[in-house]
Design a protein around this motif. Structure first.
Motif, PDB file in Angstrom:
ATOM      1  N   GLN A 114       5.725   7.002  -8.668  1.00  0.00           N
ATOM      2  CA  GLN A 114       5.866   7.347  -7.251  1.00  0.00           C
ATOM      3  C   GLN A 114       7.066   6.630  -6.646  1.00  0.00           C
ATOM      4  O   GLN A 114       7.838   7.209  -5.877  1.00  0.00           O
ATOM      5  CB  GLN A 114       4.600   6.961  -6.487  1.00  0.00           C
ATOM      6  N   ALA A 115       7.216   5.352  -7.018  1.00  0.00           N
ATOM      7  CA  ALA A 115       8.337   4.570  -6.504  1.00  0.00           C
ATOM      8  C   ALA A 115       9.671   5.154  -6.969  1.00  0.00           C
ATOM      9  O   ALA A 115      10.649   5.195  -6.214  1.00  0.00           O
ATOM     10  CB  ALA A 115       8.206   3.121  -6.975  1.00  0.00           C
ATOM     11  N   TYR A 116       9.703   5.621  -8.222  1.00  0.00           N
ATOM     12  CA  TYR A 116      10.923   6.236  -8.762  1.00  0.00           C
ATOM     13  C   TYR A 116      11.301   7.467  -7.957  1.00  0.00           C
ATOM     14  O   TYR A 116      12.481   7.674  -7.622  1.00  0.00           O
ATOM     15  CB  TYR A 116      10.688   6.597 -10.228  1.00  0.00           C
ATOM     16  N   GLU A 117      10.313   8.281  -7.618  1.00  0.00           N
ATOM     17  CA  GLU A 117      10.583   9.502  -6.859  1.00  0.00           C
ATOM     18  C   GLU A 117      11.144   9.186  -5.472  1.00  0.00           C
ATOM     19  O   GLU A 117      11.884   9.982  -4.890  1.00  0.00           O
ATOM     20  CB  GLU A 117       9.296  10.331  -6.725  1.00  0.00           C
ATOM     21  N   LYS A 118      10.803   8.027  -4.942  1.00  0.00           N
ATOM     22  CA  LYS A 118      11.285   7.625  -3.610  1.00  0.00           C
ATOM     23  C   LYS A 118      12.584   6.808  -3.683  1.00  0.00           C
ATOM     24  O   LYS A 118      13.134   6.442  -2.648  1.00  0.00           O
ATOM     25  CB  LYS A 118      10.207   6.796  -2.899  1.00  0.00           C
ATOM     26  N   GLY A 119      13.030   6.480  -4.905  1.00  0.00           N
ATOM     27  CA  GLY A 119      14.270   5.744  -5.049  1.00  0.00           C
ATOM     28  C   GLY A 119      14.210   4.315  -4.562  1.00  0.00           C
ATOM     29  O   GLY A 119      15.123   3.840  -3.883  1.00  0.00           O
ATOM     30  N   VAL A 120      13.139   3.608  -4.901  1.00  0.00           N
ATOM     31  CA  VAL A 120      12.978   2.235  -4.423  1.00  0.00           C
ATOM     32  C   VAL A 120      14.101   1.340  -4.919  1.00  0.00           C
ATOM     33  O   VAL A 120      14.729   1.602  -5.952  1.00  0.00           O
ATOM     34  CB  VAL A 120      11.619   1.628  -4.851  1.00  0.00           C
ATOM     35  N   PRO A 160       0.803  -1.222   0.000  1.00  0.00           N
ATOM     36  CA  PRO A 160       0.000   0.000   0.000  1.00  0.00           C
ATOM     37  C   PRO A 160       0.835   1.272   0.000  1.00  0.00           C
ATOM     38  O   PRO A 160       0.319   2.367   0.155  1.00  0.00           O
ATOM     39  CB  PRO A 160      -0.780  -0.113   1.308  1.00  0.00           C
ATOM     40  N   GLY A 161       2.161   1.169  -0.160  1.00  0.00           N
ATOM     41  CA  GLY A 161       3.009   2.349  -0.074  1.00  0.00           C
ATOM     42  C   GLY A 161       2.762   3.363  -1.172  1.00  0.00           C
ATOM     43  O   GLY A 161       2.882   4.561  -0.956  1.00  0.00           O
ATOM     44  N   PHE A 162       2.433   2.865  -2.391  1.00  0.00           N
ATOM     45  CA  PHE A 162       2.256   3.767  -3.517  1.00  0.00           C
ATOM     46  C   PHE A 162       0.917   3.470  -4.182  1.00  0.00           C
ATOM     47  O   PHE A 162       0.829   2.658  -5.092  1.00  0.00           O
ATOM     48  CB  PHE A 162       3.403   3.603  -4.514  1.00  0.00           C
ATOM     49  N   LYS A 163      -0.111   4.119  -3.703  1.00  0.00           N
ATOM     50  CA  LYS A 163      -1.458   3.879  -4.200  1.00  0.00           C
ATOM     51  C   LYS A 163      -1.806   4.874  -5.298  1.00  0.00           C
ATOM     52  O   LYS A 163      -1.130   5.874  -5.498  1.00  0.00           O
ATOM     53  CB  LYS A 163      -2.483   3.988  -3.067  1.00  0.00           C
ATOM     54  N   GLY A 164      -2.899   4.564  -6.004  1.00  0.00           N
ATOM     55  CA  GLY A 164      -3.408   5.508  -6.983  1.00  0.00           C
ATOM     56  C   GLY A 164      -2.680   5.440  -8.306  1.00  0.00           C
ATOM     57  O   GLY A 164      -2.102   4.420  -8.686  1.00  0.00           O
ATOM     58  N   VAL A 177       9.498 -10.614  -6.410  1.00  0.00           N
ATOM     59  CA  VAL A 177      10.223  -9.374  -6.174  1.00  0.00           C
ATOM     60  C   VAL A 177      11.515  -9.388  -6.978  1.00  0.00           C
ATOM     61  O   VAL A 177      12.135 -10.439  -7.170  1.00  0.00           O
ATOM     62  CB  VAL A 177      10.516  -9.185  -4.661  1.00  0.00           C
ATOM     63  N   GLU A 178      11.901  -8.230  -7.493  1.00  0.00           N
ATOM     64  CA  GLU A 178      13.120  -8.089  -8.284  1.00  0.00           C
ATOM     65  C   GLU A 178      13.891  -6.850  -7.822  1.00  0.00           C
ATOM     66  O   GLU A 178      13.290  -5.806  -7.546  1.00  0.00           O
ATOM     67  CB  GLU A 178      12.789  -7.934  -9.768  1.00  0.00           C
ATOM     68  N   PRO A 179      15.220  -6.935  -7.746  1.00  0.00           N
ATOM     69  CA  PRO A 179      16.011  -5.777  -7.343  1.00  0.00           C
ATOM     70  C   PRO A 179      16.137  -4.758  -8.472  1.00  0.00           C
ATOM     71  O   PRO A 179      16.208  -5.113  -9.646  1.00  0.00           O
ATOM     72  CB  PRO A 179      17.378  -6.388  -7.009  1.00  0.00           C
ATOM     73  N   VAL A 180      16.144  -3.496  -8.123  1.00  0.00           N
ATOM     74  CA  VAL A 180      16.397  -2.402  -9.060  1.00  0.00           C
ATOM     75  C   VAL A 180      17.379  -1.439  -8.401  1.00  0.00           C
ATOM     76  O   VAL A 180      17.693  -1.571  -7.215  1.00  0.00           O
ATOM     77  CB  VAL A 180      15.095  -1.670  -9.447  1.00  0.00           C
ATOM     78  N   ASP A 181      17.851  -0.469  -9.157  1.00  0.00           N
ATOM     79  CA  ASP A 181      18.782   0.493  -8.574  1.00  0.00           C
ATOM     80  C   ASP A 181      18.524   1.890  -9.122  1.00  0.00           C
ATOM     81  O   ASP A 181      17.525   2.127  -9.811  1.00  0.00           O
ATOM     82  CB  ASP A 181      20.232   0.060  -8.790  1.00  0.00           C
ATOM     83  N   HIS A 182      19.463   2.792  -8.861  1.00  0.00           N
ATOM     84  CA  HIS A 182      19.277   4.193  -9.203  1.00  0.00           C
ATOM     85  C   HIS A 182      19.252   4.452 -10.705  1.00  0.00           C
ATOM     86  O   HIS A 182      18.842   5.522 -11.156  1.00  0.00           O
ATOM     87  CB  HIS A 182      20.403   5.027  -8.579  1.00  0.00           C
ATOM     88  N   THR A 183      19.669   3.473 -11.504  1.00  0.00           N
ATOM     89  CA  THR A 183      19.681   3.669 -12.957  1.00  0.00           C
ATOM     90  C   THR A 183      18.309   3.447 -13.592  1.00  0.00           C
ATOM     91  O   THR A 183      18.122   3.741 -14.766  1.00  0.00           O
ATOM     92  CB  THR A 183      20.691   2.710 -13.624  1.00  0.00           C
ATOM     93  N   TYR A 184      17.366   2.919 -12.823  1.00  0.00           N
ATOM     94  CA  TYR A 184      16.054   2.589 -13.368  1.00  0.00           C
ATOM     95  C   TYR A 184      15.172   3.828 -13.484  1.00  0.00           C
ATOM     96  O   TYR A 184      14.834   4.460 -12.482  1.00  0.00           O
ATOM     97  CB  TYR A 184      15.351   1.534 -12.503  1.00  0.00           C
ATOM     98  N   THR A 185      14.795   4.149 -14.719  1.00  0.00           N
ATOM     99  CA  THR A 185      13.837   5.218 -14.974  1.00  0.00           C
ATOM    100  C   THR A 185      12.433   4.685 -14.701  1.00  0.00           C
ATOM    101  O   THR A 185      12.235   3.466 -14.555  1.00  0.00           O
ATOM    102  CB  THR A 185      13.924   5.658 -16.444  1.00  0.00           C
ATOM    103  N   PRO A 186      11.431   5.560 -14.654  1.00  0.00           N
ATOM    104  CA  PRO A 186      10.056   5.055 -14.483  1.00  0.00           C
ATOM    105  C   PRO A 186       9.658   4.018 -15.526  1.00  0.00           C
ATOM    106  O   PRO A 186       9.012   3.030 -15.206  1.00  0.00           O
ATOM    107  CB  PRO A 186       9.209   6.327 -14.604  1.00  0.00           C
TER     108      PRO A 186
END
Length: 290
Positions: free
Chosen positions: A211-217, A201-205, A241-250
């Motif tokens: 939203q996740a990108y803005e938080k740097g998930v 429920p962290g990023f609804k709507g 679940v899959e790992p991502v990093d700072h290089t991931y755009t939306p």
């Protein structure tokens, strides 16, 4: 095992009582059945015993399926057992609900076409016409049922009519972007599976991945669950679940999320049709599969 031998699945739950294993194994033994895969779980919290047994008949002559059903049913009453006996080669009839996103639908249709999912798909239902060509490619009936706030009851009534007409065992919401009514959720209790991004429920709507990108998930994922009247909070079947990093755009996050959604949903469907999933209040018991 001979490739032509039929296999069966005996599954269900009972009261946690002495003798329940004898009920299961004893009945199979008396009917000359060899159990080659057995899973059990005893939930002390609710005092229910969950079981799934895959077996084959090894005696001479024809398998007395009705006799097994009758004798098991008679004995099972003393254990308050809810159970099911199924020929494992029999496919479940699955109705798919979808909107415009095609990634989950594409994956299910491909797996079905190569025999990776033991299902029949008698109908695809959508509130948009966009994916009709895909359904035609696989020769599956496609029902375009538009919906507005005013027509929702009538549209759901049409969906329910199709589900009943084809005698569906399971309904899959393959990114169907409409909220089912409480009444429909009640009708489909235990036999409707939905998929959503596990960022909830962290990023609804709208635009959850943005939203996740803005938080740097650092992780994205997906959750497949049974449908309930509480939106996206039904009993969970599978999660990925899959790992991502700072290089991931939306856009890259969306692509990664879609891959995870496809896999999680396919696993959930497979677990359900193989009778490996059991509702247990707000949770599920899920026995492992191959």
């Amino acid at each position: 095992m001979n490739a032509i031998e039929k296999t069966y699945i005996l599954s269900g739950s009972s009261a946690s009582k002495l003798g329940v294993l004898d009920l299961i194994i004893g009945c199979l033994y008396k009917h000359e059945c060899y159990a080659y895969e057995i899973h059990t779980f005893d939930d002390n919290d609710v005092e229910r015993f969950f079981f799934r047994v895959e077996f084959r008949y090894v005696g001479g002559g024809e398998f007395a399926e009705e006799s097994l059903r009758s004798q098991f049913g008679d004995r099972a009453e003393a254990f308050d057992a809810v159970w099911d006996l199924r020929d494992s080669s029999t496919p479940d009839k699955v109705v798919i609900l979808v909107s415009k996103y095609d990634h989950c639908l594409q994956d299910i249709l491909h797996r079905h076409s190569i025999g990776a999912l033991n299902i029949d798909i008698p109908a695809i239902i959508s509130n948009h016409p966009d994916l009709e060509r895909l359904a035609q490619w696989y020769n599956i009936p496609y029902f375009h049922l538009p919906i507005t706030a005013d027509t929702k009851p009538q549209q759901e009534a049409e969906i329910w009519s199709i589900i009943q007409k084809v005698d569906a065992d399971l309904v899959v919401l393959a990114r169907y972007m409409q909220v089912l009514s409480d009444d429909m959720c009640k009708k489909l209790h235990g036999r409707a599976i939905n998929i959503h991004h596990s960022l909830l429920p962290g990023f609804k709507g709208a635009k959850p991945y943005h939203q996740a990108y803005e938080k740097g998930v650092k992780l994205v994922g997906a959750t497949a669950h049974y449908v309930s009247k509480d939106l996206d909070e039904g009993p969970i079947i599978t999660q990925g679940v899959e790992p991502v990093d700072h290089t991931y755009t939306p856009d890259r996050l969306v692509a990664k999320g879609r891959d995870t959604e496809r896999l999680a949903l396919a696993k959930a469907i497979k677990m359900h049709v193989e009778r490996r999933c059991f509702l247990n209040g707000n949770k599920t018991i899920v026995f492992p599969g191959h």
